[in-house]
Write an enzyme that holds these catalytic residues in place. Structure first.
Site, PDB file in Angstrom:
ATOM      1  N   ASP A 153       0.850  -1.195   0.000  1.00 49.73           N
ATOM      2  CA  ASP A 153       0.000   0.000   0.000  1.00 49.73           C
ATOM      3  C   ASP A 153       0.883   1.242   0.000  1.00 49.73           C
ATOM      4  O   ASP A 153       2.115   1.142  -0.024  1.00 49.73           O
ATOM      5  CB  ASP A 153      -0.938  -0.012   1.224  1.00 49.73           C
ATOM      6  CG  ASP A 153      -0.186   0.191   2.536  1.00 49.73           C
ATOM      7  OD1 ASP A 153       1.060   0.215   2.535  1.00 49.73           O
ATOM      8  OD2 ASP A 153      -0.858   0.330   3.579  1.00 49.73           O
ATOM      9  N   ASP A 158       1.451   4.671   2.288  1.00 49.86           N
ATOM     10  CA  ASP A 158       1.131   5.279   3.584  1.00 49.86           C
ATOM     11  C   ASP A 158       1.525   6.750   3.552  1.00 49.86           C
ATOM     12  O   ASP A 158       2.694   7.070   3.346  1.00 49.86           O
ATOM     13  CB  ASP A 158       1.902   4.564   4.700  1.00 49.86           C
ATOM     14  CG  ASP A 158       1.635   3.063   4.726  1.00 49.86           C
ATOM     15  OD1 ASP A 158       0.516   2.682   5.104  1.00 49.86           O
ATOM     16  OD2 ASP A 158       2.530   2.286   4.346  1.00 49.86           O
ATOM     17  N   ASP A 172      -3.290   4.493   2.647  1.00 46.95           N
ATOM     18  CA  ASP A 172      -3.631   4.892   4.020  1.00 46.95           C
ATOM     19  C   ASP A 172      -3.283   6.360   4.189  1.00 46.95           C
ATOM     20  O   ASP A 172      -2.140   6.759   3.956  1.00 46.95           O
ATOM     21  CB  ASP A 172      -2.817   4.087   5.042  1.00 46.95           C
ATOM     22  CG  ASP A 172      -3.336   2.675   5.232  1.00 46.95           C
ATOM     23  OD1 ASP A 172      -4.529   2.440   4.943  1.00 46.95           O
ATOM     24  OD2 ASP A 172      -2.557   1.812   5.679  1.00 46.95           O
TER      25      ASP A 172
HETATM   26  P1  GTP Z   1       4.068  -2.687   3.021  1.00 49.40           P
HETATM   27  O1  GTP Z   1       2.878  -1.789   3.033  1.00 49.40           O
HETATM   28  O2  GTP Z   1       3.714  -4.103   2.791  1.00 49.40           O
HETATM   29  O3  GTP Z   1       5.128  -2.220   2.093  1.00 49.40           O
HETATM   30  O4  GTP Z   1       4.740  -2.641   4.477  1.00 49.40           O
HETATM   31  P2  GTP Z   1       4.614  -1.489   5.553  1.00 49.40           P
HETATM   32  O5  GTP Z   1       5.759  -1.631   6.478  1.00 49.40           O
HETATM   33  O6  GTP Z   1       4.417  -0.157   4.912  1.00 49.40           O
HETATM   34  O7  GTP Z   1       3.315  -1.949   6.361  1.00 49.40           O
HETATM   35  P3  GTP Z   1       1.942  -1.200   6.670  1.00 49.40           P
HETATM   36  O8  GTP Z   1       1.514  -0.318   5.571  1.00 49.40           O
HETATM   37  O9  GTP Z   1       0.991  -2.269   7.067  1.00 49.40           O
HETATM   38  O10 GTP Z   1       2.233  -0.361   7.965  1.00 49.40           O
HETATM   39  C1  GTP Z   1       3.182   0.689   8.010  1.00 49.40           C
HETATM   40  C2  GTP Z   1       3.449   1.070   9.430  1.00 49.40           C
HETATM   41  O11 GTP Z   1       2.299   1.678  10.008  1.00 49.40           O
HETATM   42  C3  GTP Z   1       3.779  -0.136  10.306  1.00 49.40           C
HETATM   43  O12 GTP Z   1       4.898   0.184  11.080  1.00 49.40           O
HETATM   44  C4  GTP Z   1       2.604  -0.292  11.226  1.00 49.40           C
HETATM   45  O13 GTP Z   1       3.018  -0.685  12.521  1.00 49.40           O
HETATM   46  C5  GTP Z   1       1.995   1.081  11.244  1.00 49.40           C
HETATM   47  N1  GTP Z   1       0.533   1.036  11.369  1.00 49.40           N
HETATM   48  C6  GTP Z   1      -0.341   0.334  10.623  1.00 49.40           C
HETATM   49  N2  GTP Z   1      -1.595   0.560  11.040  1.00 49.40           N
HETATM   50  C7  GTP Z   1      -1.506   1.447  12.049  1.00 49.40           C
HETATM   51  C8  GTP Z   1      -2.455   2.115  12.893  1.00 49.40           C
HETATM   52  O14 GTP Z   1      -3.648   1.918  12.820  1.00 49.40           O
HETATM   53  N3  GTP Z   1      -1.962   3.006  13.827  1.00 49.40           N
HETATM   54  C9  GTP Z   1      -0.627   3.246  13.946  1.00 49.40           C
HETATM   55  N4  GTP Z   1      -0.212   4.114  14.859  1.00 49.40           N
HETATM   56  N5  GTP Z   1       0.281   2.634  13.174  1.00 49.40           N
HETATM   57  C10 GTP Z   1      -0.146   1.752  12.252  1.00 49.40           C
HETATM   58 MN    MN Z   2       2.642   0.224   3.815  1.00 47.81          MN
HETATM   59 MN    MN Z   3      -0.494   0.829   5.573  1.00 45.02          MN
END
Ligand code: GTP
Ligand code: MN
Ligand code: MN
Length: 384
Positions: free
Chosen positions: A204, A206, A308
């Site tokens: 995704d 972020d 996100d």
């Molecule tokens: P990929 O998206 O697969 O590339 O990996 P990513 O490391 O970007 O994972 P992800 O998008 O799922 O999450 C990114 C970061 O956001 C991670 O460190 C999570 O712990 C954090 N995270 C995800 N959801 C939440 C949430 O609802 N609240 C908070 N505070 N952090 C979150």
């Molecule tokens: Mn991510």
């Molecule tokens: Mn995410």
């Protein structure tokens, strides 16, 4: 920090937030095997076991080169007997029988298929499995039993399980930046998550939004979403109050601060991204790819991408940035280290000293590491 000792073993710190974990991972074959075991345990609700395998995998990601012999692992933390046995098997045979059996099992495959649907967690996936469902078509036959999120997840299943490339993430960042600046000039948009850690692709995008004048960000998310929706960029969106950390730390959260814990709003969305190389050259006046809704075949020139969006007050921005950059294991260990070693509570909003009963402010990620007495680890080395 990992230092190679003369006798060919490594010194690796016990907490992921004390280690440098750059890309690429030199032990992918081993970490993939351990992560399958972690995933399988998670699918069965065995969270402690799952975490143990995830930690073992994470330790291997900090090693400066490929492991050759199981003896090299003697000095490493977080490696249990089971993990070592699997590592040895993979080192000797190139594969682990236990891992292969899991990967081929009907349950693992169904759970994997279902949890890859946007909006589906382990609980729902397991329930469907128990009901005898095995394929996506089994679910498509009963759309009324699916949430709006899950319905969108099914429609865009293939796109959402195709890795998002960095160029696409940057393009979406730019689209959001333009919308944000239309709604609130001076606001900033920062790419976080895996892309900030230097990953070339991810599941995704972020994005973290803030404004240097505290309070200006209030109500911004709704406006930005409306603006993006009007331009045809959104295939799906839902705005949530962030309950992530209050769930995780519910037993320790100082209640006096509970109200401000609700301030972050986040939006789970699915973007419609035009991705033909020609799009950019068509120039002004060309039809926005986002408004074209072709659904199949080679003529299709848009794709669905999970995004996100999080809005944060400026004073909390460094905490949000640190919290959303990941990796998940790095975050987990930051919080665990803070609590166990420093008697502090860290989340994506604040750092609280439990004994001094004080909030510790920070103007940058570096200051948060300093408060915790940790060496600063840059995002590119947080791939734990
Ligand atoms: P990929 O998206 O697969 O590339 O990996 P990513 O490391 O970007 O994972 P992800 O998008 O799922 O999450 C990114 C970061 O956001 C991670 O460190 C999570 O712990 C954090 N995270 C995800 N959801 C939440 C949430 O609802 N609240 C908070 N505070 N952090 C979150
Ligand atoms: Mn991510
Ligand atoms: Mn995410």
């Amino acid at each position: 920090v990992s230092v190679e000792k003369p006798q060919d073993t490594w010194l690796v710190a016990a907490y992921a937030c004390q280690r440098r974990s750059p890309l690429p991972n030199n032990n992918q074959l081993l970490t993939d095997a351990l992560e399958t075991l972690a995933e399988e345990a998670h699918f069965c609700g065995h969270e402690g076991r799952s975490l143990a395998f995830s930690r073992a995998s994470s330790v291997l990601k900090a090693l400066p080169r490929t492991v050759r012999r199981v003896q090299e692992l003697d000095s490493l933390p977080c490696l249990g007997e089971h993990s070592k046995r699997v590592i040895q098997e993979v080192l000797e045979d190139g594969t682990s029988a236990e891992v292969e059996t899991i990967r081929q099992s009907e349950k693992y495959q169904a759970m994997k298929l279902f949890t890859k649907i946007f909006g589906v967690g382990v609980k729902t996936a397991h329930q469907w499995y128990q009901e005898g469902r095995r394929t996506l078509d089994d679910l498509r036959g009963h759309p009324a039993q699916l949430s709006k999120e899950q319905q969108a997840g099914l429609i865009h299943y293939e796109d959402l399980n195709t890795p998002v490339k960095r160029a696409d993430a940057e393009a979406i960042g730019q689209v959001v930046r333009e919308a944000v600046n239309k709604c609130l000039p001076g606001a900033s948009v920062t790419l976080t998550g895996g892309f900030r850690r230097g990953k070339p692709s991810g599941h995704d995008v972020d994005l973290l939004i803030t404004h240097p004048v505290e309070g200006q960000e209030a109500g911004l998310l709704k406006k930005v979403i409306a603006c993006l929706d009007q331009q045809g960029f959104l295939l799906y969106h839902s705005i949530h109050r962030n309950t992530f950390e209050s769930l995780e730390d519910s037993d320790q959260e100082p209640s006096s601060h509970a109200s401000s814990m609700d301030q972050y709003e986040r939006c789970f969305s699915i973007f419609c991204l035009g991705d033909l190389p020609g799009d950019a050259q068509e120039g002004a006046g060309a039809e926005k790819p986002s408004r074209v809704r072709r659904t199949s075949g080679a003529s299709r020139f848009w794709k669905a991408v999970r995004v996100d969006l999080v809005v944060t007050p400026y004073s909390q921005f460094p905490f949000a940035l640190l919290g959303w950059t990941g990796s998940r294991i790095f975050e987990r260990d930051l919080r665990r280290f803070a609590k166990r070693e420093k008697k502090m509570l860290l989340n994506s909003h604040t750092l609280y000293h439990l004994e001094q009963k004080t909030w510790m402010s920070a103007a940058s990620e570096k200051e948060i590491f300093q408060h915790l007495g940790l060496e600063y680890i840059p995002p590119e080395e947080r791939n734990a």
